[in-house]
Design a protein around this motif. Structure first.
Motif, PDB file in Angstrom:
ATOM      1  N   ALA A 355      39.608  34.954  32.291  1.00 32.06           N
ATOM      2  CA  ALA A 355      41.069  35.133  32.269  1.00 32.06           C
ATOM      3  C   ALA A 355      41.703  34.448  31.065  1.00 32.06           C
ATOM      4  O   ALA A 355      41.256  33.378  30.622  1.00 32.06           O
ATOM      5  N   ASP A 356      42.761  35.069  30.544  1.00 37.00           N
ATOM      6  CA  ASP A 356      43.521  34.446  29.455  1.00 37.00           C
ATOM      7  C   ASP A 356      44.606  33.554  30.044  1.00 37.00           C
ATOM      8  O   ASP A 356      44.647  33.298  31.251  1.00 37.00           O
ATOM      9  N   ALA A 357      45.506  33.088  29.198  1.00 39.70           N
ATOM     10  CA  ALA A 357      46.541  32.151  29.643  1.00 39.70           C
ATOM     11  C   ALA A 357      47.484  32.758  30.669  1.00 39.70           C
ATOM     12  O   ALA A 357      48.120  32.032  31.448  1.00 39.70           O
ATOM     13  N   THR A 358      47.581  34.077  30.697  1.00 39.61           N
ATOM     14  CA  THR A 358      48.462  34.743  31.664  1.00 39.61           C
ATOM     15  C   THR A 358      47.759  35.093  32.963  1.00 39.61           C
ATOM     16  O   THR A 358      48.374  35.655  33.870  1.00 39.61           O
ATOM     17  N   GLY A 359      46.459  34.788  33.053  1.00 41.37           N
ATOM     18  CA  GLY A 359      45.700  35.133  34.250  1.00 41.37           C
ATOM     19  C   GLY A 359      45.056  36.496  34.192  1.00 41.37           C
ATOM     20  O   GLY A 359      44.433  36.937  35.166  1.00 41.37           O
ATOM     21  N   LEU A 360      45.200  37.183  33.049  1.00 37.71           N
ATOM     22  CA  LEU A 360      44.620  38.514  32.902  1.00 37.71           C
ATOM     23  C   LEU A 360      43.139  38.396  32.540  1.00 37.71           C
ATOM     24  O   LEU A 360      42.776  37.690  31.595  1.00 37.71           O
ATOM     25  N   GLY A 361      42.306  39.095  33.286  1.00 37.39           N
ATOM     26  CA  GLY A 361      40.869  39.089  33.023  1.00 37.39           C
ATOM     27  C   GLY A 361      40.203  40.246  33.731  1.00 37.39           C
ATOM     28  O   GLY A 361      40.870  41.187  34.190  1.00 37.39           O
ATOM     29  N   GLU A 362      38.891  40.187  33.833  1.00 36.40           N
ATOM     30  CA  GLU A 362      38.136  41.280  34.440  1.00 36.40           C
ATOM     31  C   GLU A 362      38.009  41.076  35.947  1.00 36.40           C
ATOM     32  O   GLU A 362      37.641  39.987  36.408  1.00 36.40           O
ATOM     33  N   ILE A 363      38.298  42.121  36.706  1.00 34.36           N
ATOM     34  CA  ILE A 363      38.156  42.066  38.159  1.00 34.36           C
ATOM     35  C   ILE A 363      36.674  42.100  38.513  1.00 34.36           C
ATOM     36  O   ILE A 363      35.924  42.972  38.049  1.00 34.36           O
ATOM     37  N   ALA A 364      36.242  41.144  39.330  1.00 35.99           N
ATOM     38  CA  ALA A 364      34.868  41.096  39.817  1.00 35.99           C
ATOM     39  C   ALA A 364      34.905  40.966  41.345  1.00 35.99           C
ATOM     40  O   ALA A 364      35.830  40.358  41.905  1.00 35.99           O
ATOM     41  N   VAL A 365      33.918  41.529  42.011  1.00 37.10           N
ATOM     42  CA  VAL A 365      33.957  41.664  43.467  1.00 37.10           C
ATOM     43  C   VAL A 365      32.634  41.246  44.086  1.00 37.10           C
ATOM     44  O   VAL A 365      31.560  41.561  43.557  1.00 37.10           O
ATOM     45  N   THR A 366      32.709  40.551  45.210  1.00 36.88           N
ATOM     46  CA  THR A 366      31.547  40.317  46.058  1.00 36.88           C
ATOM     47  C   THR A 366      31.881  40.803  47.466  1.00 36.88           C
ATOM     48  O   THR A 366      33.051  40.909  47.828  1.00 36.88           O
ATOM     49  N   GLY A 367      30.849  41.065  48.244  1.00 39.29           N
ATOM     50  CA  GLY A 367      31.073  41.478  49.623  1.00 39.29           C
ATOM     51  C   GLY A 367      30.047  42.486  50.089  1.00 39.29           C
ATOM     52  O   GLY A 367      29.208  42.954  49.300  1.00 39.29           O
ATOM     53  N   PRO A 368      30.095  42.852  51.358  1.00 38.69           N
ATOM     54  CA  PRO A 368      29.076  43.734  51.928  1.00 38.69           C
ATOM     55  C   PRO A 368      29.123  45.169  51.414  1.00 38.69           C
ATOM     56  O   PRO A 368      28.183  45.928  51.621  1.00 38.69           O
ATOM     57  N   THR A 369      30.203  45.562  50.739  1.00 37.76           N
ATOM     58  CA  THR A 369      30.289  46.930  50.220  1.00 37.76           C
ATOM     59  C   THR A 369      29.767  47.043  48.785  1.00 37.76           C
ATOM     60  O   THR A 369      29.772  48.134  48.209  1.00 37.76           O
ATOM     61  N   VAL A 370      29.323  45.937  48.202  1.00 36.20           N
ATOM     62  CA  VAL A 370      28.918  45.922  46.800  1.00 36.20           C
ATOM     63  C   VAL A 370      27.463  46.347  46.646  1.00 36.20           C
ATOM     64  O   VAL A 370      26.569  45.794  47.299  1.00 36.20           O
ATOM     65  N   SER A 371      27.231  47.319  45.777  1.00 37.16           N
ATOM     66  CA  SER A 371      25.865  47.730  45.445  1.00 37.16           C
ATOM     67  C   SER A 371      25.171  46.576  44.720  1.00 37.16           C
ATOM     68  O   SER A 371      25.706  46.040  43.739  1.00 37.16           O
ATOM     69  N   PRO A 372      23.950  46.185  45.154  1.00 33.60           N
ATOM     70  CA  PRO A 372      23.309  45.010  44.551  1.00 33.60           C
ATOM     71  C   PRO A 372      22.723  45.253  43.171  1.00 33.60           C
ATOM     72  O   PRO A 372      22.471  44.303  42.436  1.00 33.60           O
ATOM     73  N   ALA A 373      22.478  46.533  42.797  1.00 31.12           N
ATOM     74  CA  ALA A 373      21.818  46.800  41.523  1.00 31.12           C
ATOM     75  C   ALA A 373      21.990  48.254  41.139  1.00 31.12           C
ATOM     76  O   ALA A 373      22.304  49.110  41.975  1.00 31.12           O
ATOM     77  N   TYR A 374      21.781  48.528  39.856  1.00 33.95           N
ATOM     78  CA  TYR A 374      21.642  49.893  39.370  1.00 33.95           C
ATOM     79  C   TYR A 374      20.156  50.243  39.356  1.00 33.95           C
ATOM     80  O   TYR A 374      19.318  49.395  39.036  1.00 33.95           O
ATOM     81  N   HIS A 375      19.854  51.494  39.691  1.00 39.91           N
ATOM     82  CA  HIS A 375      18.451  51.883  39.751  1.00 39.91           C
ATOM     83  C   HIS A 375      17.868  52.029  38.347  1.00 39.91           C
ATOM     84  O   HIS A 375      18.388  52.797  37.520  1.00 39.91           O
ATOM     85  N   ALA A 376      16.811  51.270  38.092  1.00 45.18           N
ATOM     86  CA  ALA A 376      16.061  51.350  36.830  1.00 45.18           C
ATOM     87  C   ALA A 376      16.949  51.109  35.616  1.00 45.18           C
ATOM     88  O   ALA A 376      16.699  51.646  34.542  1.00 45.18           O
TER      89      ALA A 376
END
Length: 525
Positions: A355-376
């Motif tokens: 995040a920058d000084a305004t709090g703007l940054g990249e949204i990141a998510v954890t939780g049971p709906t999150v895919s754990p990996a990309y295949h290959a």
């Protein structure tokens, strides 16, 4: 809920006479009851096993028939094989090289493409044809005859959190990638959707997006699959959407903004209302208040209209109702321009990274709906996935902030930032304001020129009834009220935007920027 693909038969065995799935095509409906679906899944599983499909095999399923897609995918789950879903208009050959499938199951057209373009060669060992159309030298997988009473052969019980599905992204924001869903991922998605929808006895779901037909019956919902044009959803005849809602008294409508706009416009044009609808869920792109207003004219006053945020890799993440969406637009918290996405759903955690000084940054998510990996795709995993104490953290590539009330705000994609001489513009900040201009369907901000000295160009798609000059004047007027509106260096009319193939709702900014550069040749620095 602890649902997994291995529990499909147990889930559907209850209420065998209840309708599981209805496919509506040009005024005709084909209905499958829950008990019939269970028998069909068992019979298909037998046929798949006889054809050589084994636990752990990766099986591409490519068909536009909702019954075949659902029954075949469930049958593969019963066997312990892994269904693979690929967007028909994506880079199919590259996707198949990534996934190296053992099995290819699809309608005749998909097999013609497979043979002509070499899809899946040399990995595919079992190729089966669905549907009733003949295919020379094709081995048919009969999916529509009655069960013969045979029992599913014994298969080993799943051991732990095994792979359950691979769903490819559409490619609208980069090269398509196969998101791996494990048994727990599907269970988490079903839990989240149950929380979101609050299914009631007698509910009927209109699935405006074909893969949703896979989840509807597992949620206990009668699921109606309308005749959406899956290659170009925005070109679907609107009567193919509104007719099934009325005929089957759909209470929940789930679709992209492009499909919902077809419904809203048809209802307004013909004076039609949808009295059975109690909930509308918009997926695939931010819901604009103008579309929400149009939908309000078609559904009962107490109906809930939700804009749902998520991605193939993490769906759903959060949701916001249209009333709260309007309120957030009218009085956004200081420094929270853009579009409010609402609070994360129970069990889902959102963070803002870098995040920058305004709090703007990249949204990141954890939780049971999150895919754990990309295949290959270890390269993609290295960039977007990391392990935390709360599970896998997925970087979405979306820019945003979290306000003091814990609500997410969306500012656009990281890759779509427009960087000028001494300033940076986020797409959603500008577009969310410009889209409110009367007579405008949507706008898109793109950068033209070198990366650190771009000319911000706002492309405008007017409503068909709006003169181009009037649309441009209206956009200029609303931009004057925006603190960064003066940064926009050019306005261009484009009658129809290029969009993503899956939902026809996200703008293809790379193509649009190339078009804008051609129109502004000579002004590019």
């Amino acid at each position: 809920m602890t649902t997994t693909t291995a529990d499909i038969a147990a889930l559907l065995d209850g209420r065998p006479d209840a309708v599981a799935l209805v496919e509506s095509r040009k005024g005709a409906s084909r209905t499958t009851r829950r008990g019939e679906l269970v028998r069909r899944c068992h019979r298909i599983a037998l046929a798949l096993r006889e054809a050589g499909v084994r636990p752990g095999h990766k099986a591409v399923v490519m068909t536009r028939d909702a019954h075949d897609l659902t029954a075949v995918s469930y049958a593969l789950g019963l066997l312990g094989a892994v269904p693979v879903l690929i967007e028909p208009r994506a880079e199919v050959g590259r996707c198949l090289r990534d996934v190296a499938p053992d099995v290819f199951i699809g309608e005749p057209l998909a097999h013609l493409g497979r043979r002509a373009l070499g899809w899946g060669r040399p990995h595919v060992r079992v190729a089966l044809v669905t549907g009733s159309a003949p295919l020379p030298a094709g081995r048919r997988l009969l999916t529509r005859t009655r069960a013969d009473g045979s029992r599913l052969p014994h298969v080993r019980e799943p051991g732990g959190d095994e792979p359950a599905l691979i769903a490819f992204t559409s490619g609208s924001t980069g090269r398509p990638k196969g998101a791996e869903y494990r048994r727990s991922t599907l269970a988490g998605q079903l839990d989240a959707l149950t929380t979101l929808m609050g299914p009631r006895p007698g509910d009927v779901l209109l699935a405006g997006f074909l893969p949703v037909a896979l989840l509807g019956p597992l949620l206990g919902l009668t699921t109606v699959a309308p005749a959406v044009n899956h290659l170009a959803p925005a070109r679907t005849p609107p009567e193919e959407l509104v007719g099934p809602v009325l005929e089957h008294r759909a209470s929940i409508v789930l679709a992209s903004p492009a499909v919902l706009a077809l419904i809203a416009r048809h209802c307004a044009r013909h004076g039609v209302t949808l009295p059975s609808v109690r909930q509308v869920l918009s997926f695939g792109a931010p819901l604009r208040t103008g579309l929400a207003d149009a939908l309000r004219g078609a559904v009962p006053d107490d109906a809930e209209i939700l804009s749902v945020y998520g991605a193939t890799e993490c769906l759903p993440v959060s949701a916001i109702g249209d009333h709260d969406l309007r309120a957030s637009r009218a009085a956004p918290p200081a420094g929270h321009a853009g579009t409010c996405l609402g609070r994360p759903l129970p069990g889902v955690r959102a963070r803002i990274l870098d995040a920058d000084a305004t709090g703007l940054g990249e949204i990141a998510v954890t939780g049971p709906t999150v895919s754990p990996a990309y295949h290959a795709r270890p390269d993609a995993d290295a960039v977007t996935k990391s392990d935390t104490g709360h599970g896998v953290l997925h970087r979405t590539g979306d820019l945003g902030r979290i306000d003091d009330e814990g609500r997410l705000w969306f500012l656009g994609r990281k890759a779509h930032l427009v960087t000028g001489a001494g300033f940076t513009l986020t797409t959603e900040d500008i577009e969310a304001t410009a889209d409110t201009a009367p007579g405008v369907r949507r706008t898109a901000l793109v950068g033209v020129g070198t990366a650190v000295c771009q000319l911000p160009v706002l492309c405008v798609e007017p409503l068909p009834s709006t003169p181009h000059a009037a649309a441009l004047a209206a956009v200029r007027a609303v931009l004057r009220e925006h603190p960064q509106g003066h940064r926009v260096g050019a306005l261009l009319i484009r009658p129809s935007f290029p969009t993503d193939p899956r939902h026809n709702s996200k703008t293809d900014r790379m193509r649009l920027a190339g078009w804008a550069a051609g129109r502004l040749r000579g002004r590019i620095r």
